[in-house]
Enzyme design. Structure first.
Site, short mmCIF file in Angstrom:
data_model
loop_
_atom_site.label_atom_id
_atom_site.label_comp_id
_atom_site.label_asym_id
_atom_site.label_seq_id
_atom_site.Cartn_x
_atom_site.Cartn_y
_atom_site.Cartn_z
N LYS A 11 0.86 -1.21 0.00
CA LYS A 11 0.00 0.00 0.00
C LYS A 11 0.89 1.25 0.00
CE LYS A 11 -3.54 -2.78 2.14
NZ LYS A 11 -4.78 -2.86 2.90
N HIS A 94 -8.08 -3.24 -6.34
CA HIS A 94 -8.09 -3.37 -4.88
C HIS A 94 -9.27 -2.58 -4.31
CE1 HIS A 94 -6.96 -2.96 -0.67
NE2 HIS A 94 -6.29 -4.07 -0.85
N GLU A 96 -9.51 -0.64 -1.92
CA GLU A 96 -9.23 0.77 -1.59
C GLU A 96 -9.30 1.64 -2.84
OE1 GLU A 96 -5.58 -0.05 0.51
OE2 GLU A 96 -6.77 -1.08 2.03
P1 PGA Z 1 -4.51 -6.59 5.33
O1 PGA Z 1 -4.64 -6.03 3.84
O2 PGA Z 1 -3.72 -7.85 5.26
O3 PGA Z 1 -3.79 -5.48 6.09
O4 PGA Z 1 -5.89 -6.82 5.84
C1 PGA Z 1 -4.87 -6.92 2.77
C2 PGA Z 1 -5.05 -6.12 1.51
O5 PGA Z 1 -5.68 -5.04 1.54
O6 PGA Z 1 -4.62 -6.54 0.42
#
Ligand code: PGA
Length: 253
Positions: A11, A94, A96
């Site tokens: 990220k 993704h 997000e």
């Molecule tokens: P996380 O994120 O392992 O912090 O839950 C996974 C992702 O968003 O790919």
């Protein structure tokens, strides 16, 4: 039959200096991994990650790619640009991006096709929101997202594509889908691909990961499920020891 694949999704974390430290620590810890190992980093870290991982078993991915070949798209990055850097994978769709940056099923599909056209391997993310799960719509959502993402994608490309099933409510929350629930939804995704292509293609060519608070504690149980071929790891990919433990999961199959 399907080789496991564990990918880190950094990220918006890690500067170049932090990338150097993390990758250097990671290389010896994952060198004997039975799974394919991928780290997906911010654009600014890609060149450093590619350089440091040359000659190792770590593959490098980006976290997004634009669908156009080039042109007036200020702030965007093309598949050619990634390819020339030596990037192999790219996360597409993704949650997000869907939530904060206007990503839709149609733009996911456009990005997938652009990535494949240039020889990048997409990691396509699908997954339901909490309210969709509570409304009993999980299957409907992942079937729609999967079907749209693979529109006009040729069967010959399937081996180059990874799907990540990430229930949105499990991302970064510490809440994991139960291994059984994750397995069941991944089966729905695989059956969708079987309908779109062929049973054998879905069973042998496509790897489907689970993502959403996958970590050192739950990885063994999740990876023991027959449909789960790997993980897309956010938080737990930012510490070398944790990510290595996930990559080197214990087989309890
Ligand atoms: P996380 O994120 O392992 O912090 O839950 C996974 C992702 O968003 O790919």
């Amino acid at each position: 039959m399907r080789k496991p694949i564990i990918a880190g999704n950094w990220k918006m974390n890690n500067t170049i200096a932090a990338t150097k430290a993390l990758v250097t620590e990671l290389i010896p810890l994952v060198k004997d991994a039975k799974a394919d190992v991928v780290i997906c980093t911010p654009y600014t870290d890609l060149a450093t990650a590619v350089e440091l991982t040359k000659g190792t078993n770590i593959h490098v991915g980006a976290e997004n790619v634009h669908w156009a070949e080039k042109g007036a798209f200020t702030g965007e990055i093309s598949a050619d640009m990634l390819k020339e850097l030596g990037v192999e994978y790219v996360i597409i769709g993704h949650s997000e991006r869907r939530q904060y940056f206007g990503e839709t099923d149609a733009t996911v599909n456009a990005r997938v096709k652009a990535a494949l056209a240039k020889g990048l391997k997409p990691i396509i993310c699908v997954g339901e929101l909490l309210e969709e799960r509570e409304a009993g719509k999980t299957d409907e959502v992942v079937i729609r997202q999967t079907t749209e993402a693979f529109k006009d994608v040729d069967k010959s490309e399937l081996e180059n594509i990874v799907v990540a099933y990430e229930p949105v409510w499990a991302i970064g929350t510490g809440k994991t889908a139960t291994a059984e629930d994750a397995n069941a939804t991944i089966k729905v995704i695989r059956d969708t691909l079987a309908n779109l292509y062929c049973r054998n293609c879905a069973d042998t060519k496509i790897r489907i990961q689970y993502g959403g608070s996958m970590n050192t504690k739950n990885v063994d149980e999740l990876m023991a499920m027959p449909e789960i071929d790997g993980g897309l790891i956010g938080g737990a990919s930012l510490k070398a020891a944790d990510f290595a433990r996930v990559v080197n999961f214990e087989e309890v199959k």
